[in-house]
Design an enzyme around this catalytic site. Structure first.
Site, PDB file in Angstrom:
ATOM      1  N   HIS A 122      87.475  -7.028  10.502  1.00  0.00           N
ATOM      2  CA  HIS A 122      88.093  -7.992  11.416  1.00  0.00           C
ATOM      3  C   HIS A 122      87.511  -7.915  12.824  1.00  0.00           C
ATOM      4  CE1 HIS A 122      91.804  -8.215   8.541  1.00  0.00           C
ATOM      5  NE2 HIS A 122      90.743  -8.815   8.060  1.00  0.00           N
ATOM      6  N   CYS A 155      81.644 -17.771  30.575  1.00  0.00           N
ATOM      7  CA  CYS A 155      80.224 -17.446  30.450  1.00  0.00           C
ATOM      8  C   CYS A 155      79.501 -17.703  31.777  1.00  0.00           C
ATOM      9  CB  CYS A 155      79.629 -18.311  29.342  1.00  0.00           C
ATOM     10  SG  CYS A 155      77.877 -18.063  29.068  1.00  0.00           S
ATOM     11  N   CYS A 158      76.834 -20.820  30.937  1.00  0.00           N
ATOM     12  CA  CYS A 158      77.214 -22.218  30.683  1.00  0.00           C
ATOM     13  C   CYS A 158      78.663 -22.530  31.040  1.00  0.00           C
ATOM     14  CB  CYS A 158      76.947 -22.559  29.209  1.00  0.00           C
ATOM     15  SG  CYS A 158      78.155 -21.847  28.090  1.00  0.00           S
ATOM     16  N   SER A 196      98.240   0.155   5.619  1.00  0.00           N
ATOM     17  CA  SER A 196      98.031  -1.293   5.518  1.00  0.00           C
ATOM     18  C   SER A 196      99.116  -1.913   4.652  1.00  0.00           C
ATOM     19  CB  SER A 196      96.660  -1.613   4.916  1.00  0.00           C
ATOM     20  OG  SER A 196      96.534  -3.019   4.767  1.00  0.00           O
TER      21      SER A 196
HETATM   22  P1  NAD Z   1     100.054  -4.469   9.085  1.00  0.00           P
HETATM   23  O1  NAD Z   1     100.657  -4.445  10.441  1.00  0.00           O
HETATM   24  O2  NAD Z   1     100.196  -5.680   8.253  1.00  0.00           O
HETATM   25  O3  NAD Z   1     100.649  -3.251   8.233  1.00  0.00           O
HETATM   26  C1  NAD Z   1     100.687  -1.953   8.741  1.00  0.00           C
HETATM   27  C2  NAD Z   1     101.348  -1.079   7.689  1.00  0.00           C
HETATM   28  O4  NAD Z   1     101.221   0.270   8.103  1.00  0.00           O
HETATM   29  C3  NAD Z   1     102.834  -1.368   7.488  1.00  0.00           C
HETATM   30  O5  NAD Z   1     103.089  -1.568   6.109  1.00  0.00           O
HETATM   31  C4  NAD Z   1     103.529  -0.092   8.015  1.00  0.00           C
HETATM   32  O6  NAD Z   1     104.639   0.279   7.219  1.00  0.00           O
HETATM   33  C5  NAD Z   1     102.446   0.947   7.887  1.00  0.00           C
HETATM   34  N1  NAD Z   1     102.484   2.007   8.890  1.00  0.00           N
HETATM   35  C6  NAD Z   1     102.714   1.910  10.222  1.00  0.00           C
HETATM   36  N2  NAD Z   1     102.555   3.108  10.814  1.00  0.00           N
HETATM   37  C7  NAD Z   1     102.243   3.993   9.830  1.00  0.00           C
HETATM   38  C8  NAD Z   1     101.958   5.389   9.811  1.00  0.00           C
HETATM   39  N3  NAD Z   1     101.957   6.123  10.939  1.00  0.00           N
HETATM   40  N4  NAD Z   1     101.673   5.969   8.618  1.00  0.00           N
HETATM   41  C9  NAD Z   1     101.684   5.259   7.465  1.00  0.00           C
HETATM   42  N5  NAD Z   1     101.937   3.910   7.427  1.00  0.00           N
HETATM   43  C10 NAD Z   1     102.198   3.298   8.596  1.00  0.00           C
HETATM   44  O7  NAD Z   1      98.540  -4.065   9.306  1.00  0.00           O
HETATM   45  P2  NAD Z   1      97.256  -4.443   8.481  1.00  0.00           P
HETATM   46  O8  NAD Z   1      97.512  -4.300   7.024  1.00  0.00           O
HETATM   47  O9  NAD Z   1      96.148  -3.696   9.112  1.00  0.00           O
HETATM   48  O10 NAD Z   1      96.991  -5.994   8.756  1.00  0.00           O
HETATM   49  C11 NAD Z   1      97.277  -6.613   9.983  1.00  0.00           C
HETATM   50  C12 NAD Z   1      96.121  -7.121  10.815  1.00  0.00           C
HETATM   51  O11 NAD Z   1      96.419  -6.598  12.078  1.00  0.00           O
HETATM   52  C13 NAD Z   1      94.761  -6.641  10.525  1.00  0.00           C
HETATM   53  O12 NAD Z   1      94.015  -7.765  10.300  1.00  0.00           O
HETATM   54  C14 NAD Z   1      94.271  -5.977  11.828  1.00  0.00           C
HETATM   55  O13 NAD Z   1      93.048  -6.577  12.223  1.00  0.00           O
HETATM   56  C15 NAD Z   1      95.259  -6.346  12.858  1.00  0.00           C
HETATM   57  N6  NAD Z   1      95.718  -5.310  13.807  1.00  0.00           N
HETATM   58  C16 NAD Z   1      94.894  -4.299  14.185  1.00  0.00           C
HETATM   59  C17 NAD Z   1      95.361  -3.327  15.055  1.00  0.00           C
HETATM   60  C18 NAD Z   1      94.422  -2.211  15.439  1.00  0.00           C
HETATM   61  O14 NAD Z   1      93.225  -2.445  15.556  1.00  0.00           O
HETATM   62  N7  NAD Z   1      94.928  -0.989  15.618  1.00  0.00           N
HETATM   63  C19 NAD Z   1      96.667  -3.363  15.545  1.00  0.00           C
HETATM   64  C20 NAD Z   1      97.484  -4.432  15.152  1.00  0.00           C
HETATM   65  C21 NAD Z   1      96.994  -5.403  14.282  1.00  0.00           C
END
Ligand code: NAD
Length: 253
Positions: A122, A155, A158, A196
Site C-alpha cells: 500500500h 509541485c 507545475c 491484519s
Molecule cells: P485493520 O485496521 O483493518 O486491522 C488491524 C487488525 O489488527 C485488527 O483486526 C485488530 O484486532 C488487530 N490488532 C490491533 N492491534 C494488535 C496487536 N497489538 N496485536 C495483534 N493484533 C492487533 O488493518 P489492516 O488489515 O492492515 O488494513 C487496513 C489498511 O490500513 C491497510 O491498507 C493499511 O495500509 C492501512 N493502515 C496502515 C497503518 C500503518 O501503516 N501503521 C495504520 C493504519 C491503517
C-alpha cells in the site's frame, strides 16, 4: 491470551519451515502508537470515513480534507519506533528463516527495524508525487513543512498537488510489489499473518496463495478473521508479546 502450548506449537511450525513469509497489517504497529483502521475504539475509521477522505477520487476533489485527515497519522508515523514484534521479524530474517515481509502498512517500520526484503503493498510515506507532472519529492521534507503550516504541498515545477506515495482507495497496487508478494506467498511453506483484519483485497488474498500451495498458516491477531478456520494455528493476543515469546521458545528447540 496465548497459551504456552500455542507458543510452543508456533515455534515448532517455524522450526519445520524453510521459507517463511510474514504478512503484516496495521495491528503490528499499534504497540508503536500508530492507530489501526478497524479496532473498535482506537481505529481511524471511528473518527472519519476513509472512503471519502482517503480515496483517490476524494483526494482529487478535496486534497485539503485528505491532508487534514492524514496529518495526525503522519505525525505519529514519523515519530514512531519499531516495537518488539517488528524486531522479532528482523531476528527471524537474520536466522535465515524469514524470506520476506509483505506489509499493508505505510509506516516504514519494517525497513527501520532492519528487514531487507519488504513488499510494501500500500505504498509508504518516504516519497510524494505530483499528480499532474509526476515529479518525485522526498515526502519527509514535504510533510514536515505541511505539519508546520497546514498548507497543501504543491509541485515546484507545475503547481500540481503533491500526493504521498500511499495507495488510496480506488488506486491500483504497485504492480512489482504485488507480483513479488504473490510469488513469495506461493513459495512460502509458512505464512505468519500479524495484525491484519484481512478485509482489504487484493492483499487479503495472499494467505490463500500460501495455503493453496501447500504452506501452513499462523494468524496472530486480536480479533477473529475470516481465515481463522483454515489456519493451522490462531493466536488472539498482542503481536508485540506473542512474537518475541515464540522466538524465545524457538531458540530453545
Ligand atoms: P485493520 O485496521 O483493518 O486491522 C488491524 C487488525 O489488527 C485488527 O483486526 C485488530 O484486532 C488487530 N490488532 C490491533 N492491534 C494488535 C496487536 N497489538 N496485536 C495483534 N493484533 C492487533 O488493518 P489492516 O488489515 O492492515 O488494513 C487496513 C489498511 O490500513 C491497510 O491498507 C493499511 O495500509 C492501512 N493502515 C496502515 C497503518 C500503518 O501503516 N501503521 C495504520 C493504519 C491503517
Amino acid at each position: 491470551m496465548a497459551s504456552a502450548e500455542q507458543i510452543a506449537q508456533a515455534a515448532r511450525l517455524i522450526q519445520a519451515a524453510q521459507r517463511i513469509v510474514a504478512f503484516t497489517g496495521a495491528g503490528i504497529s499499534t504497540p508503536s502508537g500508530i492507530p489501526d483502521f478497524r479496532s473498535p475504539t482506537s481505529g481511524l475509521w471511528t473518527h472519519a470515513d476513509p472512503m471519502s477522505v482517503a480515496s483517490i477520487f476524494g483526494f482529487r476533489q478535496n486534497p485539503q480534507a485528505f491532508y487534514d485527515w492524514v496529518r495526525p497519522l503522519a505525525r505519529t508515523i514519523l515519530a514512531a519506533q519499531p516495537n518488539a514484534a517488528h524486531l522479532a521479524l528482523t531476528r527471524l530474517e537474520a536466522l535465515g528463516k524469514l524470506h520476506s515481509v509483505i506489509t499493508q502498512n505505510i509506516d516504514m517500520l519494517h525497513h527501520r527495524a532492519g528487514n531487507q526484503q519488504v513488499y510494501e503493498l500500500h505504498g509508504h510515506l518516504r516519497e510524494a508525487t505530483c499528480i499532474q507532472c509526476f515529479k518525485l519529492y522526498s515526502a519527509q521534507t514535504i510533510l514536515g513543512r505541511y505539519m508546520h503550516d497546514g498548507v497543501v504541498p504543491l509541485c515546484q515545477e507545475c503547481g500540481g498537488v503533491l500526493k504521498p506515495n500511499v495507495i488510496l482507495f480506488g488506486e491500483q497496487l504497485p504492480i512489482r510489489q504485488l507480483q513479488g508478494a504473490q510469488d513469495a506467498a506461493k513459495k512460502a511453506d509458512l505464512m505468519i499473518v500479524i495484525g491484519s483484519s484481512l478485509e482489504v483485497a487484493p492483499a487479503s488474498d495472499l494467505p490463500w496463495l500460501t495455503k493453496r500451495s501447500g504452506g501452513k498458516l499462523i494468524i496472530v491477531n486480536f480479533e477473529v478473521t475470516h481465515l481463522d478456520e483454515v489456519a493451522d494455528l490462531v493466536i488472539h493476543d498482542d503481536a508485540s508479546l506473542v512474537l518475541p515469546a515464540i522466538l524465545s521458545v524457538y531458540s530453545t528447540l
